[in-house]
Design a protein around this motif. Structure first.
Motif, PDB file in Angstrom:
ATOM      1  N   VAL A 236      88.433  -2.561  28.911  1.00  0.00           N
ATOM      2  CA  VAL A 236      87.918  -3.570  27.987  1.00  0.00           C
ATOM      3  C   VAL A 236      89.023  -4.716  29.288  1.00  0.00           C
ATOM      4  O   VAL A 236      89.844  -4.887  29.764  1.00  0.00           O
ATOM      5  CB  VAL A 236      88.443  -4.478  26.763  1.00  0.00           C
ATOM      6  N   ALA A 237      88.082  -5.725  29.151  1.00  0.00           N
ATOM      7  CA  ALA A 237      88.956  -7.510  29.395  1.00  0.00           C
ATOM      8  C   ALA A 237      88.324  -8.775  28.908  1.00  0.00           C
ATOM      9  O   ALA A 237      86.945  -7.837  28.337  1.00  0.00           O
ATOM     10  CB  ALA A 237      88.106  -7.422  31.624  1.00  0.00           C
ATOM     11  N   GLY A 238      89.080 -10.001  29.260  1.00  0.00           N
ATOM     12  CA  GLY A 238      88.726 -11.199  28.442  1.00  0.00           C
ATOM     13  C   GLY A 238      87.544 -11.842  29.120  1.00  0.00           C
ATOM     14  O   GLY A 238      86.680 -11.050  30.256  1.00  0.00           O
ATOM     15  N   LEU A 239      86.316 -12.758  28.744  1.00  0.00           N
ATOM     16  CA  LEU A 239      85.208 -13.030  28.548  1.00  0.00           C
ATOM     17  C   LEU A 239      85.401 -13.880  30.841  1.00  0.00           C
ATOM     18  O   LEU A 239      84.965 -14.715  30.735  1.00  0.00           O
ATOM     19  CB  LEU A 239      85.147 -14.123  28.279  1.00  0.00           C
ATOM     20  N   ARG A 240      87.241 -14.456  29.858  1.00  0.00           N
ATOM     21  CA  ARG A 240      87.440 -15.263  31.978  1.00  0.00           C
ATOM     22  C   ARG A 240      87.860 -13.997  33.035  1.00  0.00           C
ATOM     23  O   ARG A 240      87.711 -14.455  34.197  1.00  0.00           O
ATOM     24  CB  ARG A 240      88.712 -15.838  31.174  1.00  0.00           C
ATOM     25  N   ARG A 255      78.065   0.110  29.658  1.00  0.00           N
ATOM     26  CA  ARG A 255      79.247  -1.405  29.818  1.00  0.00           C
ATOM     27  C   ARG A 255      78.275  -2.489  28.985  1.00  0.00           C
ATOM     28  O   ARG A 255      77.155  -2.098  28.535  1.00  0.00           O
ATOM     29  CB  ARG A 255      78.838  -2.103  31.253  1.00  0.00           C
ATOM     30  N   GLY A 256      78.989  -3.165  28.734  1.00  0.00           N
ATOM     31  CA  GLY A 256      78.521  -3.892  27.487  1.00  0.00           C
ATOM     32  C   GLY A 256      79.909  -4.975  27.155  1.00  0.00           C
ATOM     33  O   GLY A 256      80.472  -5.039  27.891  1.00  0.00           O
ATOM     34  N   ILE A 257      79.293  -5.786  26.163  1.00  0.00           N
ATOM     35  CA  ILE A 257      80.582  -7.170  25.460  1.00  0.00           C
ATOM     36  C   ILE A 257      81.195  -6.514  23.934  1.00  0.00           C
ATOM     37  O   ILE A 257      80.442  -5.835  23.387  1.00  0.00           O
ATOM     38  CB  ILE A 257      79.656  -8.072  25.267  1.00  0.00           C
ATOM     39  N   VAL A 258      82.593  -6.789  23.733  1.00  0.00           N
ATOM     40  CA  VAL A 258      82.970  -6.749  22.870  1.00  0.00           C
ATOM     41  C   VAL A 258      82.680  -7.641  21.675  1.00  0.00           C
ATOM     42  O   VAL A 258      83.034  -8.935  22.448  1.00  0.00           O
ATOM     43  CB  VAL A 258      83.815  -6.431  22.841  1.00  0.00           C
ATOM     44  N   THR A 259      82.715  -8.071  20.674  1.00  0.00           N
ATOM     45  CA  THR A 259      82.255  -9.013  19.751  1.00  0.00           C
ATOM     46  C   THR A 259      83.126  -9.464  18.950  1.00  0.00           C
ATOM     47  O   THR A 259      84.466  -8.301  19.093  1.00  0.00           O
ATOM     48  CB  THR A 259      80.317  -8.347  19.100  1.00  0.00           C
ATOM     49  N   SER A 260      83.503 -10.426  18.449  1.00  0.00           N
ATOM     50  CA  SER A 260      84.658 -11.409  17.554  1.00  0.00           C
ATOM     51  C   SER A 260      85.117 -10.067  16.516  1.00  0.00           C
ATOM     52  O   SER A 260      85.803  -9.873  16.217  1.00  0.00           O
ATOM     53  CB  SER A 260      84.197 -12.550  16.672  1.00  0.00           C
ATOM     54  N   GLY A 261      84.126  -9.382  16.232  1.00  0.00           N
ATOM     55  CA  GLY A 261      84.217  -8.431  14.615  1.00  0.00           C
ATOM     56  C   GLY A 261      84.933  -7.067  15.140  1.00  0.00           C
ATOM     57  O   GLY A 261      84.929  -5.900  14.793  1.00  0.00           O
ATOM     58  N   ILE A 273      78.136  -7.950  32.640  1.00  0.00           N
ATOM     59  CA  ILE A 273      79.219  -7.671  33.776  1.00  0.00           C
ATOM     60  C   ILE A 273      80.263  -8.847  33.899  1.00  0.00           C
ATOM     61  O   ILE A 273      79.603  -9.701  34.159  1.00  0.00           O
ATOM     62  CB  ILE A 273      77.892  -7.789  34.407  1.00  0.00           C
ATOM     63  N   PRO A 274      81.634  -9.041  34.267  1.00  0.00           N
ATOM     64  CA  PRO A 274      81.682 -10.704  34.524  1.00  0.00           C
ATOM     65  C   PRO A 274      81.929 -11.166  36.213  1.00  0.00           C
ATOM     66  O   PRO A 274      81.440 -12.330  35.698  1.00  0.00           O
ATOM     67  CB  PRO A 274      83.201  -9.718  34.317  1.00  0.00           C
ATOM     68  N   ASP A 275      81.113 -10.386  36.507  1.00  0.00           N
ATOM     69  CA  ASP A 275      80.480 -11.399  37.959  1.00  0.00           C
ATOM     70  C   ASP A 275      79.870 -12.514  37.844  1.00  0.00           C
ATOM     71  O   ASP A 275      79.432 -12.991  38.298  1.00  0.00           O
ATOM     72  CB  ASP A 275      80.468  -9.832  39.158  1.00  0.00           C
ATOM     73  N   TYR A 294      84.440  -8.079  27.610  1.00  0.00           N
ATOM     74  CA  TYR A 294      83.831  -7.037  28.617  1.00  0.00           C
ATOM     75  C   TYR A 294      84.688  -6.174  28.036  1.00  0.00           C
ATOM     76  O   TYR A 294      85.291  -5.239  27.763  1.00  0.00           O
ATOM     77  CB  TYR A 294      83.586  -7.603  29.778  1.00  0.00           C
ATOM     78  N   TYR A 295      83.537  -4.685  28.023  1.00  0.00           N
ATOM     79  CA  TYR A 295      84.012  -3.456  27.936  1.00  0.00           C
ATOM     80  C   TYR A 295      83.404  -2.890  28.902  1.00  0.00           C
ATOM     81  O   TYR A 295      82.169  -3.010  29.297  1.00  0.00           O
ATOM     82  CB  TYR A 295      83.866  -2.528  26.804  1.00  0.00           C
ATOM     83  N   ALA A 296      83.941  -1.526  29.451  1.00  0.00           N
ATOM     84  CA  ALA A 296      83.225  -0.568  30.011  1.00  0.00           C
ATOM     85  C   ALA A 296      83.844   1.198  29.943  1.00  0.00           C
ATOM     86  O   ALA A 296      85.135   0.927  29.489  1.00  0.00           O
ATOM     87  CB  ALA A 296      83.490  -0.246  31.561  1.00  0.00           C
ATOM     88  N   ASP A 297      83.158   2.191  29.440  1.00  0.00           N
ATOM     89  CA  ASP A 297      83.225   3.489  29.669  1.00  0.00           C
ATOM     90  C   ASP A 297      83.288   4.514  30.238  1.00  0.00           C
ATOM     91  O   ASP A 297      81.846   4.434  31.179  1.00  0.00           O
ATOM     92  CB  ASP A 297      82.273   4.320  28.581  1.00  0.00           C
ATOM     93  N   VAL A 298      84.299   4.323  30.518  1.00  0.00           N
ATOM     94  CA  VAL A 298      84.540   5.404  32.594  1.00  0.00           C
ATOM     95  C   VAL A 298      85.302   6.585  32.595  1.00  0.00           C
ATOM     96  O   VAL A 298      85.542   7.203  31.688  1.00  0.00           O
ATOM     97  CB  VAL A 298      85.096   4.354  33.154  1.00  0.00           C
TER      98      VAL A 298
END
Length: 335
Positions: A236-240, A255-261, A273-275, A294-298
């Motif tokens: 996982v990584a932050g939006l910034r 891959r995808g995003i992590v919501t507030s919940g 994707i952060p890029d 963001y998150y990624a299952d790897v």
């Protein structure tokens, strides 16, 4: 009173006989070709992992250390390493298709079509023993020959890690396939399916084609299932963030995003994707989804051997079922 002594008969060296001798005798050209492939492939991978890796690594060191636009470095060492690595990977990864062609066309198909197999069943050996020997000896030669080639290639590939800029990642299909037991398992399946195709079709050329197609199909199925055969690791990584840590040398499954919940929402959108987070419309979309990161299952590199073993196990299961079918077909044919 003297007695005459009878000289003892000289001890005979053990010799192969029966169906074993017949298999090795009839297929001497194939055994010779296989020996040349194994010896030549071993020499190629040893050369790749030794002198070629050192020369290419030195060339890349010179190139990266040069501050000028045009630098003098051993470009030939770089291109030679790249070419030999490709050739060595092809030798190991495509060996199962050669086994499939031989098993379907020569080992089983030609003997069934010419009637040689039927003659052996009625005069010298039982059908079940005939099939068992024709499966066992080639299987042993496949394992003994192809396993060292795959391990040597993996060793050669590992020697270039962090030293050669253009080296293929472990997730590359050709590199992954040539670096472990997967080609051995596919070759064993090809051997078993060659018997099924020959006994079912009764002709060498169709059996050759069907065996090659089936072997490629099973390998493709196992390759498609591979990423699901072992649990993934979530990064996982932050939006910034500019990227997700721990994904550069890993195989990304989702891959995808992590919501507030805390929910993970998968998607192929560039906004996930952060890029590309600064692309037009992405800020609004991420806000609507209440994204917090963001998150990624790897699969990291540490999953290489578990994935290899699981994929090989799947293919070997297919091979075991195929061998069972071959014996059932033979029993029905000779009933």
């Amino acid at each position: 009173m003297s007695t005459l002594s009878v000289p003892a008969a000289p001890a005979r060296s053990p010799r192969l006989s029966g169906p074993t001798w017949l298999v090795l005798r009839l297929h001497r050209p194939a055994l010779l070709v296989w020996a040349l492939v194994v010896v030549g492939g071993a020499a190629l991978t040893l050369w790749l992992g030794g002198p070629l890796t050192d020369a290419s690594a030195e060339a890349w060191r010179q190139y990266n250390a040069c501050p000028q636009p045009a630098c003098s470095y051993d470009q030939n060492a770089v291109t030679t390493y790249k070419s030999v690595a490709l050739y060595a990977a092809f030798v190991v990864a495509l060996a199962p298709l050669a086994v499939a062609a031989w098993a379907g066309g020569a080992l089983f198909g030609r003997e069934v079509e010419d009637g040689t197999a039927q003659l052996a069943w009625t005069q010298s050996v039982s059908p079940a023993r005939w099939l068992a020997v024709k499966l066992a000896w080639p299987a042993a030669l496949i394992v003994v020959g192809l396993t060292p080639l795959a391990l040597l290639y993996h060793r050669a590939w590992s020697a270039g890690q962090g030293r050669i800029d253009t080296i293929k990642p472990w997730t590359d299909v050709l590199t992954y396939t040539a670096s472990g037991p997967v080609p051995v398992a596919v070759a064993l399946f090809a051997l078993a399916f060659g018997a099924v195709a020959a006994l079912r079709l009764g002709r060498a050329l169709p059996a050759l084609g069907v065996t090659g197609a089936a072997s490629f199909g099973v390998w493709s199925i196992a390759e498609a299932l591979r990423v699901r055969l072992w649990p993934t690791v979530t990064r996982v990584a932050g939006l910034r963030s500019e990227s997700i840590p721990g994904t550069s040398r890993a195989e990304t499954v989702e891959r995808g995003i992590v919501t507030s919940g805390g929910t993970h929402v998968a998607g192929d959108s560039s906004c996930f994707i952060p890029d590309y987070k600064d692309a037009p419309g992405c800020a609004t979309k991420l806000e609507q989804l209440h994204a917090t990161g963001y998150y990624a299952d790897v699969h990291p590199y540490s999953h290489f051997w578990p994935l290899q073993l699981m994929e090989s196990g799947v293919v070997l299961a297919f091979a075991a079922v195929t061998a069972f079918v071959a014996f059932r077909l033979l029993r029905r044919r000779t009933a």
